[in-house]
Write a protein that holds these residues in place. Structure first.
Motif, short mmCIF file in Angstrom:
data_model
loop_
_atom_site.label_atom_id
_atom_site.label_comp_id
_atom_site.label_asym_id
_atom_site.label_seq_id
_atom_site.Cartn_x
_atom_site.Cartn_y
_atom_site.Cartn_z
N ARG A 1 0.82 -1.22 0.00
CA ARG A 1 0.00 0.00 0.00
C ARG A 1 0.85 1.26 0.00
O ARG A 1 0.39 2.33 -0.43
N GLN A 2 2.09 1.18 0.46
CA GLN A 2 2.99 2.33 0.34
C GLN A 2 3.24 2.66 -1.13
O GLN A 2 3.44 3.82 -1.48
N LEU A 3 3.22 1.64 -1.97
CA LEU A 3 3.41 1.87 -3.40
C LEU A 3 2.10 2.25 -4.09
O LEU A 3 2.10 3.04 -5.03
N ASP A 4 0.98 1.66 -3.62
CA ASP A 4 -0.31 1.92 -4.28
C ASP A 4 -1.43 1.56 -3.31
O ASP A 4 -1.72 0.39 -3.07
N ASP A 5 -2.07 2.59 -2.76
CA ASP A 5 -3.12 2.35 -1.76
C ASP A 5 -4.46 1.99 -2.39
O ASP A 5 -5.43 1.73 -1.68
N SER A 6 -4.52 1.94 -3.73
CA SER A 6 -5.79 1.60 -4.37
C SER A 6 -5.95 0.10 -4.60
O SER A 6 -6.98 -0.35 -5.12
N LEU A 7 -4.94 -0.69 -4.23
CA LEU A 7 -5.01 -2.13 -4.44
C LEU A 7 -6.12 -2.75 -3.60
O LEU A 7 -6.48 -2.25 -2.53
N GLU A 8 -6.64 -3.89 -4.08
CA GLU A 8 -7.52 -4.73 -3.27
C GLU A 8 -6.71 -5.94 -2.84
O GLU A 8 -6.12 -6.63 -3.67
N LEU A 9 -6.70 -6.20 -1.53
CA LEU A 9 -5.86 -7.26 -0.98
C LEU A 9 -6.71 -8.32 -0.31
O LEU A 9 -7.70 -8.03 0.37
N VAL A 10 -6.30 -9.59 -0.51
CA VAL A 10 -7.01 -10.74 0.04
C VAL A 10 -6.09 -11.45 1.03
O VAL A 10 -5.01 -11.92 0.65
N ALA A 11 -6.52 -11.54 2.28
CA ALA A 11 -5.78 -12.30 3.29
C ALA A 11 -6.20 -13.76 3.23
O ALA A 11 -7.33 -14.09 2.87
N CYS A 12 -5.29 -14.66 3.59
CA CYS A 12 -5.60 -16.09 3.60
C CYS A 12 -6.52 -16.43 4.76
O CYS A 12 -6.17 -16.19 5.93
N GLY A 13 -7.65 -17.01 4.45
CA GLY A 13 -8.50 -17.61 5.46
C GLY A 13 -8.22 -19.10 5.54
O GLY A 13 -7.16 -19.58 5.14
N SER A 14 -9.18 -19.85 6.02
CA SER A 14 -8.98 -21.29 6.22
C SER A 14 -9.12 -22.05 4.91
O SER A 14 -9.92 -21.71 4.04
N SER A 15 -8.35 -23.15 4.81
CA SER A 15 -8.38 -23.99 3.62
C SER A 15 -9.65 -24.82 3.53
O SER A 15 -9.96 -25.35 2.47
#
Length: 500
Positions: free
Chosen positions: A201-215
């Motif tokens: 986000r320091q490079l681009d705060d417009s990104l959409e990010l997905v954190a890993c949930g459970s498998s």
């Protein structure tokens, strides 16, 4: 109880707008998904970049939107630098995830070319198994920065002056799984994911990010994993992931047909966990769900066989889907649509050859599996606002889920045209199911189409030698009269009913 299934549709009662990315898919360097799947230089249909145009045509017909890449388990050993620059100079590597040799002939530029040609959106995963913050930042700079830096200029030198514009990024893959290279505890992963998200986000705060949930919901750490990870990342990410696969076990077809019961429970439990963390943090932000791996997959068959010994593009996970599988698959699509208010990204795993709706032969044809049809119909006609469907249905007994409604259904309304599409599955193996839909508040004029996927042989499937054995066919007797839709759903069937 009545033998007829019923529900009412009212435009005043809705679930949410369908995000087109609900109809995403997944391309991993696994088996023949890439090599002799989407990419086969020398094939009679190959274009100048080595992409199979027969496959491109089928992917467009399927209606895939976001395409997740390059894994999956593969990403936890992925070195992005290996996948850029002249193909003949790219190194060959051992991929421990699938015990294969990776040639890197298909890399980042080829993936972006593929996504653009099918009209999709890239969804890139970063390696948080064997690598971390710095490598993620460098990949982001190479891919997205306009120019004037070492890495963005390197992309231009490799032939792509314009940035790739990747907006959607996965922070690793299945890091809760002991099988994952670089497997971590929830606390370890949560901290690393937060650090990586901040750096990106320091490079681009417009990104959409997905954190890993459970498998899967069956993981011992389920829910506690999500709570711990989100405590670290809540204000830094937009989505948390879910993965689930279903198969018929020990001949228990009744439970298999009810697989969406588990999928809906999984979604609702993750939503509850996300909202609990948000409440505890006193945040007004809402975390959405990225169901970025889902399908029917006969994992027990796969686990019973040893992995190959360091082959290039071995035949792995090439499940051949039956009509039964397609009906369950369609029910999973319905489950995703029924939760469109929170599931805003979903990826069918995978796209070609590997547990896929599209199959190919090296040097030969490409064809549609039975699961192709529910996905293609939903992607084409399931756009708009999902209506709130509360089913009244006869039930049947399952060993795994108890009493389950025979009818599984949802409906989507195009708010521009007013057209309504009903998607419905009859889970009953032997008997047709009468259906009545009260269309209060809606004013459709006619039944445009009733398409059915069913067969007198529940094991019927499409193959290389008989690629059109199973095709959708018109439903009979479906009518619209006095504000009520009446139809008969064939035994064990997927149904799409369009009202115009």
């Amino acid at each position: 109880m009545s033998t007829t299934a019923r529900f009412a549709l009212d435009p005043a009662f809705t679930v949410g707008e369908v995000d087109p990315r609900l109809f995403g898919s997944f391309v991993e360097h696994l088996g023949r998904c890439v090599y002799t799947g989407v990419f086969e230089p020398g094939h009679p249909s190959a274009d100048d970049r080595g992409l199979r145009t027969d496959v491109l045509d089928l992917v467009r017909e399927l209606g895939v939107t976001a395409i997740r890449y390059p894994g999956g388990n593969f990403v936890s050993g992925y070195r992005w630098e290996d996948s850029v620059g002249p193909a003949e100079r790219r190194p060959r590597r051992l991929d421990a995830a699938w015990r294969s040799v990776e040639t890197n002939r298909f890399g980042l530029a080829e993936y972006i070319d593929f996504v653009r040609k099918v009209g999709g959106e890239p969804m890139m995963a970063v390696n948080l198994g064997t690598r971390g913050v710095q490598e993620a930042r460098e990949l982001l700079e190479y891919a997205n920065h306009p120019g004037g830096t070492e890495l963005s200029d390197l992309r231009a030198a490799h032939g792509d002056k314009e940035p790739y514009g990747i907006r959607l990024w996965c922070l690793g893959n299945e890091m809760d799984g002991p099988w994952q290279t670089g497997h971590k505890t929830a606390a370890e992963y949560g901290r690393l994911a937060a650090e990586t998200a901040r750096a990106m986000r320091q490079l681009d705060d417009s990104l959409e990010l997905v954190a890993c949930g459970s498998s899967s919901q069956a993981m011992e750490t389920f829910a506690a994993w999500e709570a711990t990870v989100l405590a670290e990342t809540y204000d830094l990410v937009d989505h948390i992931s879910l993965h689930a696969y279903y198969e018929e076990i020990d001949g228990d077809r009744d439970s298999f047909l009810a697989s969406a019961v588990d999928m809906e429970s999984f979604i609702e439990n993750v939503v509850a966990t996300c909202d609990h963390v948000g409440a505890r943090l006193k945040s007004r932000k809402r975390i959405n769900l990225s169901f970025d791996e889902w399908n029917v997959w006969y994992q027990r068959r796969f686990q019973a066989e040893p992995l190959p010994d360091w082959e290039e593009a071995p035949r792995l996970l090439e499940d051949n889907y039956s009509v039964t599988d397609a009906v369950v698959f369609g029910s999973l699509v319905i489950a995703l649509l029924r939760h469109a208010d929170r599931v805003t990204v979903a990826c069918l795993a995978q796209l070609v050859n590997v547990i896929a709706p599209i199959m190919t032969e090296p040097g030969g044809p490409a064809w549609r599996q039975t699961t192709f049809f529910p996905f293609a119909q939903a992607s084409r006609h399931g756009r708009g606002r999902v209506l709130d469907v509360r089913v009244q249905s006869p039930t049947y007994t399952t060993a795994k889920y108890g009493e389950v409604p025979l009818l599984h259904a949802t409906a989507v309304r195009d708010e521009t045209t007013g057209a309504v599409t009903v998607f419905a599955v009859n889970r009953g193996q032997h008997d047709a199911l009468p259906l009545e839909v009260d269309l209060r508040g809606l004013a459709p004029e006619r039944v445009v189409e009733h398409s059915v996927l069913a067969d007198s042989d529940p094991e019927a499937r499409n193959t290389l030698t008989d690629p059109e054995r199973v095709l959708p066919h018109p439903g009979e007797g479906t009518e619209l009269r006095d504000g009520t839709l009446r139809a008969t759903l064939e035994p064990m069937s997927w149904n799409m009913i369009r009202l115009g």
